[in-house]
Design an enzyme around this catalytic site. Structure first.
Site, PDB file in Angstrom:
ATOM      1  N   HIS A 204       0.817  -1.218   0.000  1.00 38.52           N
ATOM      2  CA  HIS A 204       0.000   0.000   0.000  1.00 38.52           C
ATOM      3  C   HIS A 204       0.855   1.274   0.000  1.00 38.52           C
ATOM      4  O   HIS A 204       1.918   1.326   0.604  1.00 38.52           O
ATOM      5  CB  HIS A 204      -0.925   0.017   1.225  1.00 38.52           C
ATOM      6  CG  HIS A 204      -0.176   0.042   2.536  1.00 38.52           C
ATOM      7  ND1 HIS A 204       0.290   1.205   3.120  1.00 38.52           N
ATOM      8  CD2 HIS A 204       0.212  -0.967   3.344  1.00 38.52           C
ATOM      9  CE1 HIS A 204       0.912   0.924   4.242  1.00 38.52           C
ATOM     10  NE2 HIS A 204       0.890  -0.401   4.410  1.00 38.52           N
TER      11      HIS A 204
ATOM     12  N   SER B 122      15.435 -10.464  -9.208  1.00 34.46           N
ATOM     13  CA  SER B 122      14.486 -11.443  -8.669  1.00 34.46           C
ATOM     14  C   SER B 122      14.705 -11.705  -7.178  1.00 34.46           C
ATOM     15  O   SER B 122      15.842 -11.741  -6.693  1.00 34.46           O
ATOM     16  CB  SER B 122      14.626 -12.771  -9.425  1.00 34.46           C
ATOM     17  OG  SER B 122      14.305 -12.603 -10.781  1.00 34.46           O
TER      18      SER B 122
END
Length: 217
Positions: free
Chosen positions: A146, A176
């Site tokens: 968020h 990654s």
């Protein structure tokens, strides 16, 4: 966010390397398309990029060729942020469109801003109140918490975890399985190596690896 479904039925992928070929697979297997789009082929300066795949794919021409303007819809299969930025500018200047792609398995929350050219690969999660810049690439299984912000042309590889409230600049590359902790800030053009854990805000441009991430170049 311009959805590839609303574009014309034909498109090309910029970049015929492994990432571009993976992107073609994700497009063809994404169930959120009302009709099958026709991949015309790839544009790539490396004529040998498809060695071993000649029966499956076609390089239509060079990215450097001004004939790129005849291909009206382009999907970016390039991970390098700087190269991607230059190509997007060129493609737009020649009158072509940069398409966005969101795989049907993505989970997208409320009140997000996702700008033109974003590529959201399978199982990407974007929670709420997130801002995604232009031509951002989010690879398989990455998640963005968020209130995070991700700048233009940034590329985030598979299974990266970006914490809530993190601020990632323009043209950043994150390898990654890296982790960016909540609230951390990463400036423009930084490289975060695979598996790195960024525990505090970065102040210098460079390449960072390790847990905790430290500047090595």
């Amino acid at each position: 966010m311009e959805d590839i479904r609303s574009s014309k039925s034909k498109f090309v992928i910029i970049g015929a390397g492994g990432l571009g070929r993976e992107l073609q697979s994700w497009v063809s297997h994404s169930s959120n398309f009302s009709e099958k789009l026709l991949l015309q082929g790839y544009l790539d300066d490396n004529k040998g990029a498809l060695d071993g795949f000649a029966n499956q794919y076609t390089i239509l021409g060079s990215i450097s060729d001004r004939n790129i303007k005849k291909y009206k819809n382009c999907l970016m299969g390039i991970a390098n942020p700087g190269i991607k930025k230059d190509l997007v500018s060129k493609i737009i200047s020649l009158g072509s469109s940069i398409l966005s792609f969101k795989h049907s398995s993505c989970l997208i929350g409320d009140n997000n801003i996702i700008n033109r050219g974003a590529v959201l690969c399978p199982n990407v999660i974007i929670t709420c109140n997130v801002k995604i810049g232009e031509s951002v690439f989010l690879n398989l299984g990455s998640q963005v918490g968020h209130d995070a912000q991700i700048g233009d042309f940034t590329s985030i590889m598979a299974n990266v975890d970006v914490g809530g409230g993190a601020v990632i600049g323009d043209e950043v590359f994150i390898g990654s399985n890296a982790v960016v902790l909540p609230g951390v800030k990463i400036p423009d053009k930084v490289i975060i190596g695979a598996g790195a854990v960024v525990v505090k805000s970065i102040k210098e441009i460079g390449t960072y690896f390790g847990n905790p991430a430290k500047r090595i170049f």
